[in-house]
Scaffold this active site. Structure first.
Site, PDB file in Angstrom:
ATOM      1  N   TYR A 197      33.384 -24.473 -26.049  1.00 43.14           N
ATOM      2  CA  TYR A 197      32.367 -25.039 -25.153  1.00 43.14           C
ATOM      3  C   TYR A 197      32.099 -24.081 -23.999  1.00 43.14           C
ATOM      4  CZ  TYR A 197      30.597 -27.589 -21.146  1.00 43.14           C
ATOM      5  OH  TYR A 197      29.876 -27.938 -20.038  1.00 43.14           O
TER       6      TYR A 197
ATOM      7  N   THR B  77      28.336 -24.480 -15.914  1.00 38.64           N
ATOM      8  CA  THR B  77      29.549 -25.249 -15.595  1.00 38.64           C
ATOM      9  C   THR B  77      30.632 -24.373 -14.973  1.00 38.64           C
ATOM     10  OG1 THR B  77      31.427 -26.364 -16.635  1.00 38.64           O
ATOM     11  CG2 THR B  77      30.192 -24.912 -18.034  1.00 38.64           C
TER      12      THR B  77
END
Ligand code: UDP
Length: 330
Positions: free
Chosen positions: A140, A116
């Protein structure tokens, strides 16, 4: 070629499965259906199992003997990761380690990883290249970067080769409307806007109108999920052809503000989106836009679709598939 798709029942994983099958690959999905959907596993068998279960993974991989692995099996909600970081490290890092160990046990050494652009945190310069410093500012993001680091170490020590794909804002749906974005707890802008406009959700809150951007709302690089899927196929082929491991940004190189996305949804739906305004969401950067030139040079990949197509395909899927809390309550 046979691909082992960990997390193949989820949003991006299932679109990749469809693209793999269309291109003539065989595939097997490994998923515990915690956030994925059985209905999305249509292009190969499903092995139900947890990414943290090393025994089950090794057995599945030894039995199916894949040529390569695609790894999507991870948790991906920033807010949740802040209140329960242990779970994020458990699934995204320890689970990732189990996957790599199972690959080694089964003699599989090629992996395409779903990473990501969040690993860049709040970047100082835009557009973002792969050389932009990584600053994971929540669990995360840290968990994704930790697994990327693990891949580097496994490459050096054990020869596991990987392509790490750093997605910008995945959005849209399969153009045939067979699968789409279906999250139990939807937090993403485009599905929220569409469902609110279809009368299924309350008005959408715009998180921040005082950003240093031309219209004051935050800018993101929205990338069509089918363009992402195309990049995964190219990455698998790249590794199979002996290509070097790589880390690649996947975005369009174009940014759209929240206000521009709202305008695109209004144009597609032919009516106004019900809206409210609120403050900035903590940790949200003002702008995230990719420099995707490395993916173009390594894979020959560029995004073919822009925002209008993303919104049209998302609307097509949502109009025919109501998975909103309202529908669940009926
Ligand atoms: N956003 C918003 N209202 C919402 C959800 C998102 O204004 O209800 C904004 C968010 O602040 C960001 C953009 O829309 O600027 C995209 O958010 P999303 O959650 O879809 O993806 P993110 O960029 O956070 O991964």
């Amino acid at each position: 070629m046979r691909i082992f798709v960990a997390g193949g029942a989820g949003y991006i994983g299932s679109h990749c499965c469809k693209a793999l099958a269309k291109a003539g690959f065989e595939l097997v999905v490994y998923d515990n259906l915690s956030t994925g959907h059985r209905e999305f596993v249509k292009w190969g068998p499903l092995i139900e199992g947890d990414i943290r279960d090393g025994e089950s993974l090794t057995k599945a991989m030894r039995e199916t003997r894949p040529d390569a692995v695609m790894h999507f099996a991870a948790l991906a909600l920033v807010g949740e990761s802040m209140v329960d970081p242990g779970r994020y490290y458990d699934v995204n890092v320890a689970g990732g380690l189990r996957l790599l160990e199972a690959m080694r046990a089964a003699g599989v050494d090629e992996l395409v990883f779903s990473s990501t652009c969040a690993v860049y945190g709040i970047p100082e310069t835009i557009p973002i290249t792969e050389a932009t410093p990584e600053r994971p500012i929540n669990p995360y993001r840290a968990s994704k970067l930790a697994f990327e680091r693990m891949l580097k170490d496994f490459e050096q020590a054990y020869g596991v080769k990987s392509v790490r794909l750093r997605y910008f804002n995945a959005a849209g749906a399969d153009e045939e409307g067979e699968i789409g974005e279906w999250h139990e707890h939807e937090t993403h802008l485009i599905p929220l806007l569409i469902e609110a406009t279809l009368g299924r959700r309350p008005p959408v809150s715009i998180f921040g109108t005082d950003y240093p951007t031309p219209d004051g709302t935050a800018i993101r690089d929205y990338i069509h999920v089918e363009d992402l899927a195309a990049a995964h196929l190219l990455a698998v082929r790249h590794l199979a052809a002996g290509g070097a491991p790589a880390v690649l940004n996947l975005g369009t190189g174009r940014g759209d503000s929240v206000a521009q996305v709202i305008a695109a949804v209004e144009a597609a739906c032919g009516r106004q989106v019900p809206l409210t305004r609120s403050g900035r969401r903590p940790g949200d950067p003002p702008a995230l836009v990719a420099n995707p030139s490395q993916a173009a040079s390594v894979l020959g990949w560029t995004a073919a679709r822009e925002l209008r197509q993303i919104v049209a395909d998302a609307l097509h899927w949502h109009a025919a598939n109501d998975h909103s809390p309202r529908a669940a309550a009926l």
